[in-house]
Design a protein around this motif. Structure first.
Motif, mmCIF file in Angstrom:
data_model
loop_
_atom_site.group_PDB
_atom_site.id
_atom_site.type_symbol
_atom_site.label_atom_id
_atom_site.label_comp_id
_atom_site.label_asym_id
_atom_site.label_seq_id
_atom_site.Cartn_x
_atom_site.Cartn_y
_atom_site.Cartn_z
ATOM 1 N N THR A 17 4.397 43.750 54.890
ATOM 2 C CA THR A 17 5.061 45.103 54.862
ATOM 3 C C THR A 17 4.058 46.064 54.448
ATOM 4 O O THR A 17 3.940 47.194 55.046
ATOM 5 N N ALA A 18 2.996 45.605 53.661
ATOM 6 C CA ALA A 18 1.964 46.571 53.128
ATOM 7 C C ALA A 18 1.135 47.002 54.502
ATOM 8 O O ALA A 18 0.717 48.284 54.568
ATOM 9 N N ARG A 19 0.910 45.896 55.298
ATOM 10 C CA ARG A 19 -0.100 46.462 56.504
ATOM 11 C C ARG A 19 0.717 47.152 57.562
ATOM 12 O O ARG A 19 0.064 47.820 58.164
ATOM 13 N N LEU A 20 1.881 47.033 57.756
ATOM 14 C CA LEU A 20 2.766 47.556 58.715
ATOM 15 C C LEU A 20 3.155 48.919 58.436
ATOM 16 O O LEU A 20 3.196 49.820 59.228
ATOM 17 N N ALA A 36 13.069 46.376 47.967
ATOM 18 C CA ALA A 36 12.709 47.800 47.819
ATOM 19 C C ALA A 36 11.475 48.115 47.262
ATOM 20 O O ALA A 36 10.710 49.219 47.292
ATOM 21 N N LYS A 37 10.859 47.172 46.249
ATOM 22 C CA LYS A 37 9.654 47.339 45.637
ATOM 23 C C LYS A 37 8.654 46.790 46.407
ATOM 24 O O LYS A 37 7.321 47.091 46.095
ATOM 25 N N LEU A 38 8.533 46.162 47.438
ATOM 26 C CA LEU A 38 7.387 45.782 48.403
ATOM 27 C C LEU A 38 6.698 46.882 48.803
ATOM 28 O O LEU A 38 7.361 47.758 49.479
ATOM 29 N N PRO A 39 5.403 46.679 48.982
ATOM 30 C CA PRO A 39 4.625 47.936 49.567
ATOM 31 C C PRO A 39 4.985 48.142 51.061
ATOM 32 O O PRO A 39 4.970 47.187 51.825
ATOM 33 N N GLY A 40 4.828 49.201 51.530
ATOM 34 C CA GLY A 40 5.027 49.573 53.009
ATOM 35 C C GLY A 40 6.660 49.612 53.165
ATOM 36 O O GLY A 40 6.943 49.665 54.440
ATOM 37 N N VAL A 41 7.585 49.250 52.467
ATOM 38 C CA VAL A 41 9.084 49.394 52.700
ATOM 39 C C VAL A 41 9.511 50.683 52.430
ATOM 40 O O VAL A 41 9.522 51.069 51.313
ATOM 41 N N ALA A 42 10.011 51.065 53.502
ATOM 42 C CA ALA A 42 10.636 52.656 53.438
ATOM 43 C C ALA A 42 12.113 52.462 53.441
ATOM 44 O O ALA A 42 12.643 53.375 52.726
ATOM 45 N N ASP A 43 12.980 51.399 53.566
ATOM 46 C CA ASP A 43 14.183 51.498 53.509
ATOM 47 C C ASP A 43 14.581 50.158 53.412
ATOM 48 O O ASP A 43 13.821 49.096 53.995
ATOM 49 N N VAL A 44 15.765 49.564 52.597
ATOM 50 C CA VAL A 44 16.279 48.466 52.597
ATOM 51 C C VAL A 44 17.773 48.502 52.741
ATOM 52 O O VAL A 44 18.474 49.334 52.440
#
Length: 72
Positions: A17-20, A36-44
């Motif tokens: 998710t950080a790369r995408l 929701a706390k993962l880098p690169g995640v805009a919406d959950v």
């Protein structure tokens, strides 16, 4: 990104998710705060919380396998 279970697997998707970036993550309600706390995640979206986004619903069969198809 879709991952419904296994806490460790959800944590490991953070590298992807950080790369995408700007990823919409679909998971079970109990893992929503973590995703929701993962880098690169805009919406959950928690499964069962709301309808899938239109593009996900349109492509839902894209990765179908014999295991996921009904046996009629």
């Amino acid at each position: 990104m879709i991952r419904f279970s296994s806490l460790g697997d959800i944590v490991l998707t953070g590298a992807v998710t950080a790369r995408l970036g700007a990823v919409t993550y679909l998971t079970s309600p109990r893992f929503k705060p973590l995703a929701a706390k993962l880098p690169g995640v805009a919406d959950v979206i928690a499964y069962g919380q709301a309808p899938l986004p239109a593009r996900a619903a349109k492509n839902h069969d894209q990765h179908a396998s014999p295991r996921t198809r009904s046996r009629n």
